[in-house]
Design a protein around this motif. Structure first.
Motif, mmCIF file in Angstrom:
data_model
loop_
_atom_site.group_PDB
_atom_site.id
_atom_site.type_symbol
_atom_site.label_atom_id
_atom_site.label_comp_id
_atom_site.label_asym_id
_atom_site.label_seq_id
_atom_site.Cartn_x
_atom_site.Cartn_y
_atom_site.Cartn_z
ATOM 1 N N UNK A 160 125.634 -78.085 100.253
ATOM 2 C CA UNK A 160 125.080 -77.746 101.562
ATOM 3 C C UNK A 160 124.750 -76.259 101.633
ATOM 4 N N UNK A 161 125.588 -75.426 101.015
ATOM 5 C CA UNK A 161 125.321 -73.987 101.000
ATOM 6 C C UNK A 161 124.020 -73.694 100.266
ATOM 7 N N UNK A 162 123.846 -74.316 99.115
ATOM 8 C CA UNK A 162 122.636 -74.080 98.326
ATOM 9 C C UNK A 162 121.400 -74.620 99.029
ATOM 10 N N UNK A 163 121.507 -75.831 99.536
ATOM 11 C CA UNK A 163 120.357 -76.435 100.194
ATOM 12 C C UNK A 163 119.340 -76.957 99.192
ATOM 13 N N UNK A 164 118.440 -77.775 99.681
ATOM 14 C CA UNK A 164 117.440 -78.392 98.806
ATOM 15 C C UNK A 164 116.505 -77.353 98.196
ATOM 16 N N UNK A 165 116.181 -76.311 98.941
ATOM 17 C CA UNK A 165 115.225 -75.311 98.453
ATOM 18 C C UNK A 165 115.748 -74.574 97.226
ATOM 19 N N UNK A 166 117.075 -74.344 97.144
ATOM 20 C CA UNK A 166 117.633 -73.644 95.991
ATOM 21 C C UNK A 166 117.931 -74.595 94.836
ATOM 22 N N UNK A 167 118.197 -75.859 95.156
ATOM 23 C CA UNK A 167 118.481 -76.833 94.100
ATOM 24 C C UNK A 167 117.213 -77.383 93.457
ATOM 25 N N UNK A 168 116.091 -77.334 94.182
ATOM 26 C CA UNK A 168 114.854 -77.926 93.685
ATOM 27 C C UNK A 168 114.400 -77.334 92.349
ATOM 28 N N UNK A 169 114.378 -75.998 92.156
ATOM 29 C CA UNK A 169 113.960 -75.465 90.850
ATOM 30 C C UNK A 169 114.826 -75.956 89.695
ATOM 31 N N UNK A 170 116.145 -76.045 89.921
ATOM 32 C CA UNK A 170 117.035 -76.530 88.866
ATOM 33 C C UNK A 170 116.777 -77.999 88.571
ATOM 34 N N UNK A 171 116.560 -78.783 89.631
ATOM 35 C CA UNK A 171 116.253 -80.198 89.435
ATOM 36 C C UNK A 171 114.962 -80.369 88.664
#
Length: 351
Positions: A160-171
């Motif tokens: 939740x802290x990271x959020x989708x916007x920060x996880x998207x590049x890694x994904x």
């Protein structure tokens, strides 16, 4: 990690420059020397052997050099860790928004020099993390906000802290790696992998693996908040102390600690800024505070608001009401349980 490969890159560039300059130098020596001294011919013969070796292994040499260069530019941990730390700090601030208390983690950031995740002097000098924390505190400290809860909401997960916007590049990076190896698996036998032109994808793969792993490590390590929780525990002696907003006013010990920390951190940032700009430190010790990352004074005004004591009394009365209400509900539960629930007497500090 960058410093580990810098000497290698410098050695490669220096070798190439030296190799090119050797032609005219050795040519002049051979021209003016006796006929039996032929340094240029010997050098050319050596290069021919090197060329034969490179003709057989040159592609892998290029792959190794490119891999080093790509790996050298795959740094993402420091910036991601800084972004996650700031985001989590504000989420901690919001956790306590409906209570009469300031977030212990947020208070700790106010009185402690933040860790610099980057090894560069520029980031250490120009990082605006502490400045942002102080500005947010300054905008809230003299605001007589209402509250409706005695305890903060649960801590957010690192996802939740990271959020989708920060996880998207890694994904996206992980999907790219899976897609590449899936295509490679369908196109040739595993024992033939990286024997053709696909070997030139190795630097790109190394870049993705390094970048994604650093990104995820920063998101999980800083996002879960283990480090800041440990520091809060060590500083206060308890995980989540109740620090009333009135207690962080400048006329109280905790407020005085904020001012002293602000002054010390501001001076340190300015001294580092002199060093960063290669400017001499003033002989008289009087610094010109021109570092753009310097924090403002933590309080919007010098005096204490007129409503401070009234607010403190109101908060104390409200907490007593909550406590008495809790006692009443507990007694009702004991009576309705017909002896199955037993109350334990325990003194509790309300304010």
């Amino acid at each position: 990690m960058k410093g580990l490969f810098e000497p290698i890159l410098k050695l490669i560039v220096l070798s190439m420059i030296t190799g090119l300059l050797a032609f005219p130098v050795l040519g002049i020596i051979q021209w003016i020397a006796p006929e039996n001294i032929t340094p240029l011919d010997t050098y050319t013969e050596i290069l021919s052997y090197i060329w034969i070796y490179m003709h057989g292994w040159g592609d892998w040499i290029i792959v190794v050099i490119l891999s080093i260069i790509f790996f050298n530019f795959s740094h993402s941990y420091a910036q991601t860790a800084q972004d996650i730390r700031l985001k989590r700090a504000f989420m901690e601030f919001d956790r306590w928004e409906k209570t009469p208390y300031i977030s212990p983690a947020f208070y700790y950031y106010l009185v402690s020099m933040p860790i610099n995740y980057s090894s560069t002097l520029r980031e250490a000098v120009l990082s605006r993390f502490y400045q942002t924390i102080v500005e947010n505190f300054r905008n809230r400290v003299y605001f007589n906000a209402s509250f409706s809860e005695q305890n903060p909401v649960p801590k957010p997960s690192w996802i939740k802290v990271a959020g989708f916007s920060m996880l998207l590049p890694s994904i996206a990076g992980i999907i790219t790696l899976i897609g590449f190896f899936w295509h490679l698996y369908n196109s040739k036998s595993p024992d033939l992998w990286f024997t053709g032109w696909d070997k030139f994808f190795i630097p790109f793969l190394i870049f993705i693996v390094s970048w994604v792993s650093q990104q995820l490590y920063a998101i999980i390590k800083v996002g879960c908040g283990v480090d800041i929780d440990q520091r809060v525990q060590e500083y206060f002696g308890e995980p989540e102390p109740r620090i009333a907003w009135r207690d962080v006013f400048p006329d109280r010990p905790r407020g005085d600690a904020i001012i002293k920390a602000w002054s010390a951190i501001r001076d340190q940032l300015q001294r580092n800024y002199y060093y960063y700009r290669n400017k001499p430190f003033p002989a008289n010790g009087k610094m010109t505070y021109d570092n753009p990352a310097l924090p403002p004074y933590p309080y919007p005004e010098e005096g204490i608001p007129e409503w401070a004591e009234e607010m403190e009394a109101y908060v104390g009365n409200k907490l007593n009401e909550w406590y008495e209400d809790h006692i009443e509900k507990t007694l009702q539960a004991v009576r309705s349980s017909k002896g199955k629930i037993v109350t334990l007497k325990k003194k509790r500090k309300l304010w």
